[in-house]
Write a protein that holds these residues in place. Sequence first.
Motif, PDB file in Angstrom:
ATOM      1  N   VAL A   1      10.760  51.893  31.578  1.00  0.00           N
ATOM      2  CA  VAL A   1      10.557  50.730  32.455  1.00  0.00           C
ATOM      3  C   VAL A   1      10.808  51.173  33.894  1.00  0.00           C
TER       4      VAL A   1
ATOM      5  N   THR B   1      14.533  47.361  36.805  1.00  0.00           N
ATOM      6  CA  THR B   1      14.171  46.331  35.829  1.00  0.00           C
ATOM      7  C   THR B   1      15.435  45.770  35.190  1.00  0.00           C
ATOM      8  N   GLN B   2      15.448  44.467  34.947  1.00  0.00           N
ATOM      9  CA  GLN B   2      16.621  43.857  34.320  1.00  0.00           C
ATOM     10  C   GLN B   2      16.753  44.317  32.880  1.00  0.00           C
ATOM     11  N   VAL B   3      17.943  44.787  32.550  1.00  0.00           N
ATOM     12  CA  VAL B   3      18.277  45.185  31.182  1.00  0.00           C
ATOM     13  C   VAL B   3      19.619  44.552  30.827  1.00  0.00           C
TER      14      VAL B   3
ATOM     15  N   PRO C   1      16.635  47.142  26.560  1.00  0.00           N
ATOM     16  CA  PRO C   1      15.545  46.366  27.180  1.00  0.00           C
ATOM     17  C   PRO C   1      15.754  44.871  26.977  1.00  0.00           C
ATOM     18  N   TRP C   2      15.575  44.114  28.069  1.00  0.00           N
ATOM     19  CA  TRP C   2      15.812  42.674  28.005  1.00  0.00           C
ATOM     20  C   TRP C   2      14.878  41.996  27.009  1.00  0.00           C
ATOM     21  N   ASP C   3      13.636  42.442  26.960  1.00  0.00           N
ATOM     22  CA  ASP C   3      12.677  41.833  26.041  1.00  0.00           C
ATOM     23  C   ASP C   3      13.087  42.023  24.584  1.00  0.00           C
ATOM     24  N   VAL C   4      13.820  43.083  24.306  1.00  0.00           N
ATOM     25  CA  VAL C   4      14.273  43.352  22.943  1.00  0.00           C
ATOM     26  C   VAL C   4      15.491  42.506  22.586  1.00  0.00           C
TER      27      VAL C   4
ATOM     28  N   LYS D   1      16.866  39.697  24.182  1.00  0.00           N
ATOM     29  CA  LYS D   1      17.015  38.298  24.589  1.00  0.00           C
ATOM     30  C   LYS D   1      17.038  37.328  23.412  1.00  0.00           C
ATOM     31  N   GLU D   2      16.480  37.744  22.272  1.00  0.00           N
ATOM     32  CA  GLU D   2      16.474  36.884  21.090  1.00  0.00           C
ATOM     33  C   GLU D   2      17.533  37.310  20.071  1.00  0.00           C
TER      34      GLU D   2
ATOM     35  N   HIS E   1      14.164  46.308  14.128  1.00  0.00           N
ATOM     36  CA  HIS E   1      14.034  47.559  14.885  1.00  0.00           C
ATOM     37  C   HIS E   1      14.634  48.693  14.053  1.00  0.00           C
TER      38      HIS E   1
END
Length: 259
Positions: free
Chosen positions: A135, A139-141, A163-166, A168-169, A192
Motif C-alpha cells: 500500500v 495509508t491507514q493501517v 491492512p485496514w480493509d482486512v 475492519k470487520e 485468511h
Amino acid sequence: MGTAVGGERSVPRYVQIADEIVQQIRAGVLKPGDMVPSESELVDRYGVSGGTIRKAMVEVRASGLVETRHGKGSIVKDRPPVRHRSSDRFRRSLRQGGKAAYLAESEQSGATAKVSVLYIGPMEAPEDAARRLGVPAGTQVLARRRLYFRNGTPVETATSYLPWDVVKEIPELFAENPGGGGIYARLEDHGHEFAEFAETLQARPASKAEASELALSPGAPVVHLIREARTTEGLVVEVCDTLMAADQFVFEYRIPAAD
C-alpha cells in the motif's frame, strides 16, 4: 605488557579478572539477582587500578551475563534465553491449541511470560511497512504495539501493522486480548489462511531509547526482526516489526536440502 615463555603474549590482567568473574557467575557463586562487587571492592581484591577493573567490567558486560543499572552497578541476569524455533513456531496446531508463539516458547523454556499492550488503533503506515503490505506510505493501517516480559523483565517490543480493509470487520483485533492463538488465529477464523511467514533479521546496537525500554545497558546488542505473514492468496496481512534483546533469544532454522 609482558611476554610468556616461548615469546607468546601473556593474557592481560583485565581479561583474567573478567574471566574469573564470568566463571563465578556460571558456577553459581554469583547468583541471578546478585550485585557484582563494586569497583572499589574489586580494586582491593585484585590489587589493580580502577582503570583495569573498568576494562574488565566491559568484558564481563560483553558476556551478556550481567546488566548495568544506573547508580546501582552491575547485576547478574536471571534471563535464560527463549529458543525461537523458526521452522515450527507458527504451526497451525499451536494456534488451534490456543497458544500464541511467544507464550508457547516461554512456556517451553520454563519462564513466566507477560504481554503488555502499549497501543492499538489506526496509524499511518511507515514507509517500509507500507511497501511490504503493498500500500502507499501513509495509508491507514491498524497498529498493535506490545512489550513482552519474561520473569518480569522486558525482552522484546513488537508492532504489528495490518491492512485496514482486512481488519475492519474483525473486532477481536482491536481488543487487547484477541483470544486464544492470538491475531493469527483470528485472521484465519475470518478466512485468511496462511501460506508462509518470511522473516528478516539484523543484529545491531540498541539506541538509547531502545536500551531504556528493554532495560539493557547502552549499546547492548539487539536483534531487529521484521516478519511478513502471507496468505494462500498471496496477500500480506501483517507486517510485524520486532526488537529483541539479543541475549534473550536463540534462533534455530531447519533448511531443506532437497528441491
